[in-house]
Design an enzyme around this catalytic site. Structure first.
Site, PDB file in Angstrom:
ATOM      1  N   LYS A  10       0.854  -1.192   0.000  1.00 16.08           N
ATOM      2  CA  LYS A  10       0.000   0.000   0.000  1.00 16.08           C
ATOM      3  C   LYS A  10       0.886   1.237   0.000  1.00 16.08           C
ATOM      4  O   LYS A  10       1.782   1.371   0.833  1.00 16.08           O
ATOM      5  CB  LYS A  10      -0.917  -0.012   1.228  1.00 16.08           C
ATOM      6  CG  LYS A  10      -1.938   1.111   1.248  1.00 16.08           C
ATOM      7  CD  LYS A  10      -2.944   0.894   2.383  1.00 16.08           C
ATOM      8  CE  LYS A  10      -4.052   1.936   2.350  1.00 16.08           C
ATOM      9  NZ  LYS A  10      -5.070   1.687   3.396  1.00 16.08           N
ATOM     10  N   ASP A 115     -14.869   3.765   9.965  1.00 10.03           N
ATOM     11  CA  ASP A 115     -15.391   3.445   8.629  1.00 10.03           C
ATOM     12  C   ASP A 115     -15.728   1.953   8.561  1.00 10.03           C
ATOM     13  O   ASP A 115     -15.350   1.262   7.611  1.00 10.03           O
ATOM     14  CB  ASP A 115     -14.372   3.824   7.554  1.00 10.03           C
ATOM     15  CG  ASP A 115     -14.984   3.858   6.156  1.00 10.03           C
ATOM     16  OD1 ASP A 115     -16.236   3.962   6.046  1.00 10.03           O
ATOM     17  OD2 ASP A 115     -14.232   3.771   5.171  1.00 10.03           O
TER      18      ASP A 115
END
Length: 211
Positions: A10, A115
């Site tokens: 990432k 989230d």
């Protein structure tokens, strides 16, 4: 020695790599992710820099996010309720680990994912359940601050205090799983077909339909 293992790398997008605010947020996520070690949380193996950009090296998961499984199963008869609840129980176990995380001196880090949605619950083909993407998680030790008036997260699973822009704690994540449980029991989205503005109004005013 011929050892190979699939991994996920990432990185910040090229156009954002030189932005100090995004770099701070990325490193906050990296430091937090490196501390999380639980069967129901995606594992971070390394955080580093390749001379150009910082990166997070994470375990590779073979499977599908829960939202995609729900969509596919919906074409048939849906996910069996017992299985769906088992996925949510393991999601809660992973979140509990994050919520209980402390610094090395024992100080609670007060981590909040912020989230928690079916998009960020991953189910592997082997049956493991993993909470992923702590990219907007909030911890007491983080240096990046959320700007006033900026909502982070998906509004359809957002707790009232988060929708109002107030300070949130671990209960915001529990609320999000509560919405997911409502949808598992009822068999449809809680706010299907509504705009984000209408959804926020309903959440803030407590206009939640009974299952």
């Amino acid at each position: 020695a011929g050892f190979n293992k699939l991994a996920v790398i990432k990185q910040i997008r090229d156009q954002l790599a030189d932005d100090p605010e995004f770099l701070t947020m990325f490193l906050d996520e990296a430091r937090l992710a490196a501390r999380l070690n639980h069967p129901n949380v995606v594992q971070t193996n390394e955080v580093g820099e390749d001379g150009k950009r910082y990166f997070i090296c994470m375990e590779y998961l073979e499977g599908q996010p829960l939202n995609r499984i729900i969509q596919r199963a919906g074409r048939e008869s849906g996910i069996p309720l017992g299985l769906h609840l088992r996925i949510l129980i393991e999601t809660l176990a992973g979140l509990h680990h994050a919520h209980e995380l402390t610094d090395y001196d024992g100080t609670p880090l007060q981590v909040v994912h912020r989230d928690v949605t079916p998009h960020n619950v991953f189910v592997t083909y082997a049956g493991q359940v993993k909470v992923v993407d702590f990219g907007i998680a909030k911890a007491l030790s983080q240096s990046a601050e959320t700007k006033a008036g900026v909502l982070k997260g998906k509004v359809a699973y957002m707790a009232p205090e988060q929708a109002r822009g107030d300070k949130v704690d671990r209960r915001a994540d529990i609320f999000s799983v509560g919405v997911m449980m409502w949808e598992a029991l009822v068999g449809r989205r809680m706010f299907k077909g509504l705009t984000d503005v209408v959804i926020i109004q309903k959440i803030v005013n407590g206009q939640l339909q009974s299952p």
